[in-house]
Scaffold this motif. Structure first.
Motif, short mmCIF file in Angstrom:
data_model
loop_
_atom_site.label_atom_id
_atom_site.label_comp_id
_atom_site.label_asym_id
_atom_site.label_seq_id
_atom_site.Cartn_x
_atom_site.Cartn_y
_atom_site.Cartn_z
N ASP A 198 37.26 43.23 -22.23
CA ASP A 198 38.17 42.12 -21.93
C ASP A 198 39.46 42.58 -21.28
O ASP A 198 40.03 41.87 -20.44
CB ASP A 198 38.50 41.35 -23.21
CG ASP A 198 37.29 40.62 -23.77
OD1 ASP A 198 36.67 39.87 -23.01
OD2 ASP A 198 36.96 40.82 -24.95
N LEU A 199 39.98 43.73 -21.69
CA LEU A 199 41.21 44.28 -21.15
C LEU A 199 41.07 45.80 -21.08
O LEU A 199 40.41 46.40 -21.93
CB LEU A 199 42.42 43.93 -22.04
CG LEU A 199 42.84 42.47 -22.16
CD1 LEU A 199 43.84 42.31 -23.30
CD2 LEU A 199 43.45 41.96 -20.86
N PHE A 200 41.71 46.41 -20.08
CA PHE A 200 41.71 47.87 -20.00
C PHE A 200 42.99 48.33 -19.33
O PHE A 200 43.71 47.54 -18.70
CB PHE A 200 40.48 48.39 -19.23
CG PHE A 200 40.48 48.07 -17.76
CD1 PHE A 200 40.96 48.99 -16.83
CD2 PHE A 200 39.99 46.86 -17.29
CE1 PHE A 200 40.97 48.70 -15.47
CE2 PHE A 200 40.00 46.56 -15.93
CZ PHE A 200 40.47 47.48 -15.03
N THR A 201 43.28 49.62 -19.48
CA THR A 201 44.46 50.20 -18.86
C THR A 201 44.05 51.32 -17.92
O THR A 201 43.05 52.00 -18.13
CB THR A 201 45.43 50.77 -19.91
OG1 THR A 201 44.78 51.82 -20.63
CG2 THR A 201 45.89 49.70 -20.87
N ILE A 202 44.87 51.50 -16.87
CA ILE A 202 44.68 52.63 -15.96
C ILE A 202 45.98 52.85 -15.21
O ILE A 202 46.79 51.91 -15.05
CB ILE A 202 43.51 52.38 -14.99
CG1 ILE A 202 43.06 53.70 -14.33
CG2 ILE A 202 43.87 51.34 -13.93
CD1 ILE A 202 41.72 53.62 -13.63
N GLY A 203 46.22 54.08 -14.77
CA GLY A 203 47.43 54.39 -14.02
C GLY A 203 47.56 53.55 -12.77
O GLY A 203 46.58 53.29 -12.06
N SER A 204 48.77 53.11 -12.48
CA SER A 204 48.98 52.20 -11.35
C SER A 204 48.64 52.85 -10.01
O SER A 204 48.39 52.14 -9.03
CB SER A 204 50.42 51.70 -11.33
OG SER A 204 51.33 52.76 -11.15
N SER A 205 48.59 54.19 -9.95
CA SER A 205 48.24 54.85 -8.69
C SER A 205 46.78 54.60 -8.30
O SER A 205 46.40 54.84 -7.16
CB SER A 205 48.49 56.36 -8.79
OG SER A 205 47.67 56.94 -9.80
N HIS A 206 45.99 54.10 -9.24
CA HIS A 206 44.57 53.83 -8.98
C HIS A 206 44.33 52.41 -8.48
O HIS A 206 43.19 52.04 -8.19
CB HIS A 206 43.74 54.07 -10.24
CG HIS A 206 43.73 55.49 -10.69
ND1 HIS A 206 42.78 56.40 -10.28
CD2 HIS A 206 44.57 56.18 -11.50
CE1 HIS A 206 43.03 57.58 -10.82
NE2 HIS A 206 44.12 57.47 -11.56
N LEU A 207 45.38 51.61 -8.38
CA LEU A 207 45.22 50.21 -8.00
C LEU A 207 45.27 50.05 -6.48
O LEU A 207 46.10 50.65 -5.81
CB LEU A 207 46.32 49.36 -8.64
CG LEU A 207 46.49 49.46 -10.16
CD1 LEU A 207 47.59 48.53 -10.62
CD2 LEU A 207 45.18 49.18 -10.87
N VAL A 208 44.38 49.22 -5.98
CA VAL A 208 44.34 48.89 -4.55
C VAL A 208 44.40 47.37 -4.43
O VAL A 208 43.53 46.67 -4.95
CB VAL A 208 43.05 49.42 -3.89
CG1 VAL A 208 43.06 49.12 -2.39
CG2 VAL A 208 42.88 50.91 -4.14
N PRO A 209 45.43 46.82 -3.76
CA PRO A 209 45.53 45.36 -3.67
C PRO A 209 44.41 44.76 -2.83
O PRO A 209 43.95 45.35 -1.86
CB PRO A 209 46.90 45.15 -3.00
CG PRO A 209 47.17 46.43 -2.27
CD PRO A 209 46.52 47.52 -3.07
N VAL A 210 43.98 43.58 -3.23
CA VAL A 210 42.91 42.86 -2.54
C VAL A 210 43.52 41.76 -1.67
O VAL A 210 44.31 40.95 -2.17
CB VAL A 210 41.92 42.25 -3.55
CG1 VAL A 210 40.90 41.37 -2.84
CG2 VAL A 210 41.23 43.35 -4.34
N PRO A 211 43.19 41.71 -0.39
CA PRO A 211 43.73 40.65 0.46
C PRO A 211 43.30 39.26 -0.02
O PRO A 211 42.18 39.08 -0.52
CB PRO A 211 43.12 40.95 1.84
CG PRO A 211 42.72 42.38 1.78
CD PRO A 211 42.34 42.65 0.36
N ASP A 212 44.18 38.29 0.14
CA ASP A 212 43.87 36.92 -0.28
C ASP A 212 42.66 36.37 0.46
O ASP A 212 41.96 35.49 -0.05
CB ASP A 212 45.08 36.02 -0.05
CG ASP A 212 46.25 36.35 -0.97
OD1 ASP A 212 46.01 36.99 -2.02
OD2 ASP A 212 47.39 35.97 -0.64
N ALA A 213 42.41 36.87 1.66
CA ALA A 213 41.31 36.35 2.46
C ALA A 213 39.93 36.71 1.91
O ALA A 213 38.93 36.13 2.33
CB ALA A 213 41.43 36.85 3.90
N LEU A 214 39.87 37.67 1.00
CA LEU A 214 38.59 38.08 0.44
C LEU A 214 38.28 37.25 -0.80
O LEU A 214 39.09 37.14 -1.71
CB LEU A 214 38.59 39.56 0.05
CG LEU A 214 38.27 40.59 1.12
CD1 LEU A 214 38.20 41.98 0.48
CD2 LEU A 214 36.97 40.29 1.84
#
Length: 352
Positions: free
Chosen positions: A132-148
């Motif tokens: 349901d919830l998890f944690t990970i370092g913010s350097s691993h995040l990639v933003p997703v464009p709204d168009a997808l």
């Protein structure tokens, strides 16, 4: 200390999927994760189940020990940001790059952190996102464009692996390519090879339904490798391509597929090992030597491959959603794994 939090209080416990075997997949209740400084708290939207997951559950993956807690193909929403995480991430829809690397070894310093000397994969060697919830370092995040859409965005991680392998093929403009296997990775490899400028792409698969899907995804033609001998299958591939292959991307990796790949390659061609073999595989090294072939391994991806995968999915001209053949809730994780092992299945997702 949490800098931003979801409107409702964070729960004390969450559900998490534990895999001990294909016959022993359970949903546990575990303490809710607490983000450390530099980590974001995320709520999954979709988590994909891939071939590595099902192979691991069957005890066939050479690098994943049982039991394990899966979830490395992740589309999620950032729901809390503690200290050290820019608050602009809050509420963002993201995909997660699951490579857990040291950042210090020669491979990392050269930008090839996918082959970090101490690499681990979130959701393979660590607890993953099928929860349901998890944690990970913010350097691993990639933003997703709204168009997808959520569905196309859920394919970013699986597409990044084919993008990486195709990039390592070298310049494919005007080249002939064989993709072995028309599962999700094979079909996405076909898309990536076409996008890279390949003039002709043949696809080999034992299932008629998968070959038909490959043709819908732009294959020049398809071949059933079991309809005759390896020599006959190779001749059929060469006929489809109009000549021997400049590159072969093997998304299955077994003795017969390696034999087929070597058989169809032109002299000086490249055989890309994309799939994960269950163990040692026989390779006709006499032909590799005599024809000066290149045998190239491929592991995961780096950030540029993720960004290229996003660009590819932003192109609406190909039916990415057609890859998704089943969607299950978290509570039906065992059924989701069973569906993912069906040979007719392509991509199975768990929606949270």
């Amino acid at each position: 200390m949490v800098q931003n939090a979801i409107p409702n209080p964070l729960p004390d416990t969450v559900r998490a999927v534990r895999v001990a075997s294909l016959e022993d997949i359970t949903v546990e209740t575990v303490p809710a994760p607490q983000p450390l400084p530099g980590e974001a708290l995320l709520q999954p939207i979709y988590v994909g189940i891939c071939g590595s997951d099902t192979h691991a559950a069957a005890g066939l993956h050479p690098f994943i020990d049982l039991p394990y807690w899966p979830g490395h193909e992740i589309l999620a929403t950032v729901v809390a940001t503690p200290w050290g995480v820019p608050k602009e991430w809050m509420g963002r829809r993201v995909v997660v790059e699951p490579n857990l690397v040291c950042g210090e070894c020669p491979q990392c310093l050269a930008g090839r952190y996918n082959i970090c000397r101490r690499v681990a994969v979130f959701g393979c060697q660590t607890r993953g996102a099928l929860t349901d919830l998890f944690t990970i370092g913010s350097s691993h995040l990639v933003p997703v464009p709204d168009a997808l859409s959520d569905e196309r965005a859920a394919l970013i991680e699986p597409l990044a692996t084919p993008v990486h392998a195709v990039r390592r093929c070298g310049d494919l403009h005007g080249k002939r390519v064989l993709v072995i296997g028309a599962g999700p990775i094979g079909l996405l490899t076909l898309v990536a090879a076409r996008r890279a400028g390949a003039a002709a792409v043949a696809v080999s698969d034992v299932l008629a339904s998968k070959r038909a899907l490959a043709e819908r995804f732009g294959a020049t033609g398809t071949v059933d490798p079991t309809s005759g001998s390896v020599a006959e299958a190779a001749a059929a591939v060469v006929e489809v391509l109009g000549g021997p292959a400049d590159a072969v991307l093997d998304c299955v990796v077994a003795g017969p597929t390696i034999e087929l790949g070597v058989a169809v390659l032109t002299k000086g061609g490249r055989l890309m090992v994309v799939g994960v073999p269950a163990g040692n595989v026989s390779v006709p090294l006499n032909l590799v030597q005599d024809r000066e072939l290149e045998l190239v391994g491929n592991l995961m991806y780096t950030r540029p491959d993720y960004l290229d995968a996003i660009d590819t999915l932003l192109d609406p001209s190909w039916p990415a959603e057609d890859l998704i053949t089943a969607v299950y809730p978290l509570g039906q994780a065992a059924q989701a794994f069973a569906a993912a092992t069906d040979p007719e299945s392509v991509k199975t997702l768990v929606r949270l």
